[in-house]
Design a protein around this motif. Structure first.
Motif, PDB file in Angstrom:
ATOM      1  N   THR A 453     136.669  30.880   8.371  1.00 29.26           N
ATOM      2  CA  THR A 453     135.331  30.884   7.779  1.00 29.26           C
ATOM      3  C   THR A 453     134.875  29.488   7.378  1.00 29.26           C
ATOM      4  O   THR A 453     133.688  29.279   7.135  1.00 29.26           O
ATOM      5  N   TRP A 454     135.795  28.539   7.262  1.00 28.85           N
ATOM      6  CA  TRP A 454     135.402  27.155   6.996  1.00 28.85           C
ATOM      7  C   TRP A 454     134.845  26.491   8.248  1.00 28.85           C
ATOM      8  O   TRP A 454     133.994  25.607   8.151  1.00 28.85           O
ATOM      9  N   HIS A 455     135.342  26.873   9.399  1.00 26.75           N
ATOM     10  CA  HIS A 455     135.061  26.144  10.635  1.00 26.75           C
ATOM     11  C   HIS A 455     134.083  26.852  11.561  1.00 26.75           C
ATOM     12  O   HIS A 455     133.454  26.195  12.405  1.00 26.75           O
ATOM     13  N   LEU A 456     133.952  28.170  11.439  1.00 28.06           N
ATOM     14  CA  LEU A 456     133.087  28.934  12.322  1.00 28.06           C
ATOM     15  C   LEU A 456     131.981  29.611  11.520  1.00 28.06           C
ATOM     16  O   LEU A 456     132.169  29.942  10.346  1.00 28.06           O
ATOM     17  N   PRO A 457     130.814  29.841  12.144  1.00 28.33           N
ATOM     18  CA  PRO A 457     129.712  30.502  11.423  1.00 28.33           C
ATOM     19  C   PRO A 457     130.107  31.912  10.975  1.00 28.33           C
ATOM     20  O   PRO A 457     130.793  32.635  11.706  1.00 28.33           O
ATOM     21  N   LYS A 458     129.676  32.276   9.784  1.00 30.14           N
ATOM     22  CA  LYS A 458     129.961  33.629   9.307  1.00 30.14           C
ATOM     23  C   LYS A 458     129.185  34.670  10.092  1.00 30.14           C
ATOM     24  O   LYS A 458     129.607  35.824  10.188  1.00 30.14           O
TER      25      LYS A 458
END
Length: 605
Positions: A453-458
């Motif tokens: 969730t830090w690196h990819l869109p939610k």
């Protein structure tokens, strides 16, 4: 002539009058003195005592002196205006520092009559925290590192560098020494099939994040030797390499030794006392299940690092986290691409945009006949029967599956890449496919959506397709039909989103630094600093979430900024699990980890 009589002197009159004039003068002086002291006392009680600043300042001074006697500052902690609360034990978060006063002390600070409460309590009475100085650095707009400083513990070499010197012992299945070259990137890759760019490609082992991350940290521009201004504290322990040495054929005492040693070392440091370790973080390039042994049985898997009371306070970055625990966070597996400058990334992105992609979808993997819940067999069958699917079967006899150029060439020629669960929730292949500009198709939310969730869109629909496993397992879903139903314009937008995400899911060359782009390391550091900063501000404001449910950790990770409340979720069925041995499914997690190692054995053989 008659002489005029001489006037009597004052002295003569006093003698003749028996001393009465002298007595009257003394009474007059005494009266003046008494009036002077009456005025002094009147001024003190009627004027000075009603001044809020003076009264409150005296009260604050008394309280501070008393508090200093009761609560001395811990050794190594930063002294601010007020004394610090005693440091928390490692097994629990530090209590809120405001000290509870007795009734007598409460009466001392009551404001004078007619004075408003907020005026009578000066700012000095507010509780102070040892991390306030770190928070204030962010207010210094002239400091480019304000609010971004990282303090790195100088660990004894047994926790990191000594492991690299004995790199041949880091894996049961292969000699890891060749993967430790080039600061952990591995040997340079040749480009026989013309699928790589001219520079930045290496044969990187998927479990090398420990050393790659550690070497990137050495190049971080905002390192500090002053822990009092640090936004977070990094612990350069190679946890993944440590456990990899002892998973097979070693007792639990050996598996836990370095973890227990590390925690003991950290808890003796003054930096630990500031927040009881809640501002500390470390990295392990393995899945979380390798560090979550639930029992003391020799047959149980892994170490108990993440279940140690002190470690529960720290944040651990792993390539696969637990949906049900709050002290680990998912970061990307390393890919083969490690650019040294922005231009290398831009050139690669442009190349991925302009590629012809003849295959609608593709799959690289092997079936899992021993796992009745695996859908890999169905995916392989569907791909074989489709004229628009490219299949690369990765059984023991198929060496091409372990060739980076072969894998990347297939992904580059496909619009969609199937990414079912591996031996655990996640696969390195997901990041390899995104690097190739291929839209990932996931079948379980634990494979990416609640992990990274830090690196990819939610909003996962922007960059991926989700087909629930049950749809495939019940044979109701045709992968080909589902993907063909997506409008070409939507496919184009999704592919562009994937290509734009490439910098965030790769690790730049540790020997250099990207100029403007943020790689997976930068994104992780920003996220951990944001997490610690929010925690510190919540402690000061006394708004920590007292109703936090750790078993629902995956739901909290999906909340947007400012949201605090969770509820029922469409993915609840994916994360329900049997309650055994303290709320964990010990047998399933151990099997997941063991299967992951079997997969590693297949890759290396």
């Amino acid at each position: 002539m008659r002489r005029r009589p001489v006037l009597p002197s004052h002295h003569d009159d006093m003698e003749k009058g028996g001393g009465k004039p002298a007595s009257s003068r003394l009474c007059f002086l005494a009266t003046l003195c008494a009036m002077f002291w009456v005025l002094i006392f009147y001024f003190h009680f009627a004027v000075v005592s009603n001044e809020p600043d003076a009264s409150a300042a005296q009260t604050a001074e008394v309280r501070i002196d008393r508090a200093r006697l009761k609560f001395p500052v811990p050794e190594g902690a930063t002294r601010l205006d007020m004394p610090l609360a005693p440091p928390a034990r490692a097994s629990e978060p530090p209590p809120p520092p405001p000290v509870e006063r007795h009734k007598e002390e409460e009466e001392e600070v009551k404001p004078a009559a007619g004075v408003r409460q907020q005026e009578a309590l000066p700012k000095v009475l507010a509780a102070s925290y040892p991390f306030e100085r770190a928070l204030k650095t962010a207010e210094n707009k002239s400091d480019p590192c304000g609010g971004r400083y990282i303090y790195v513990h100088e660990l004894p070499p047994r926790f990191n560098e000594d492991m690299l010197r004995e790199c041949e012992k880091l894996s049961v299945w292969t000699n890891m020494c060749r993967f430790m070259s080039n600061d952990g990137l591995g040997p340079p890759l040749s480009d026989e099939e013309g699928v790589f760019s001219s520079t930045g490609w290496y044969g990187t082992n998927q479990f090398s994040v420990d050393v790659i991350f550690g070497n990137r940290m050495k190049q971080y521009e905002c390192l500090t030797k002053d822990s009092s201004i640090a936004a977070a504290v990094f612990v350069p322990f190679y946890a993944g390499f440590d456990i990899a040495r002892y998973l097979w054929g070693y007792n639990i005492s050996t598996r836990d030794a370095a973890s227990l040693d590390l925690v003991d070392w950290l808890m003796k440091k003054p930096e630990w006392n500031v927040m009881g370790g809640r501002d500390h973080f470390l990295v392990a390039g393995r899945i979380t299940w390798d560090f979550r042994r639930l029992t003391e049985q020799e047959s149980d898997w892994g170490s108990k690092l993440l279940f140690l009371p002190a470690a529960k306070n720290m944040s651990m970055l792993v390539v696969e986290s637990s949906p049900w625990n709050s002290n680990d966070f998912g970061i990307p597996y390393p890919t083969y691409f490690h650019p040294a400058k922005d231009a290398d990334v831009f050139l690669w992105q442009d190349r991925m945009r302009n590629l012809e992609r003849p295959w609608l979808f593709s799959f690289a993997g092997a079936p899992r006949p021993g796992d009745p819940m695996s859908i890999r067999g169905q995916l392989i069958d569907q791909c074989r029967s489709s004229s628009v699917c490219k299949l690369l079967e990765c059984d023991l006899g198929e060496s091409k599956c372990h060739s980076p150029s072969t894998i990347m060439k297939m992904f580059q020629s496909s619009l969609f890449c199937l990414q079912p669960q591996g031996d655990s929730y996640t696969r390195r292949s997901a990041f390899d496919s995104m690097l190739a500009g291929c839209i990932p198709v996931f079948f379980h939310p634990g494979s990416a959506y609640v992990q990274y969730t830090w690196h990819l869109p939610k909003n996962y629909t922007r960059y991926s397709v989700f087909i629930p496993e049950d749809d495939v397992r019940s044979r109701n879903a045709s992968i080909e039909e589902r993907l063909k139903s997506i409008h070409p314009d939507v496919v184009k937008n999704m592919r562009e989103e994937v290509i734009n995400l490439i910098p965030r899911v790769i690790y730049a060359d540790p020997r250099s630094k990207l100029e403007t782009l943020k790689d997976a390391f930068d994104v992780s550091i920003e996220a951990i600093i944001k997490k610690v900063t929010k925690l510190r501000r919540d402690i000061i404001a006394d708004r920590e979430d007292k109703d936090f449910i750790e078993e629902n950790s995956w739901k909290y990770s999906l909340l947007e900024d400012g949201q605090r409340t969770i509820g029922p979720h469409e993915w609840d069925p994916f994360f329900s699990k049997p309650k055994e041995k303290g709320g964990e499914s010990s047998s399933s997690s151990a099997e997941v980890a063991k299967n992951s190692w079997k997969s590693e054995q297949r890759v290396q053989n």
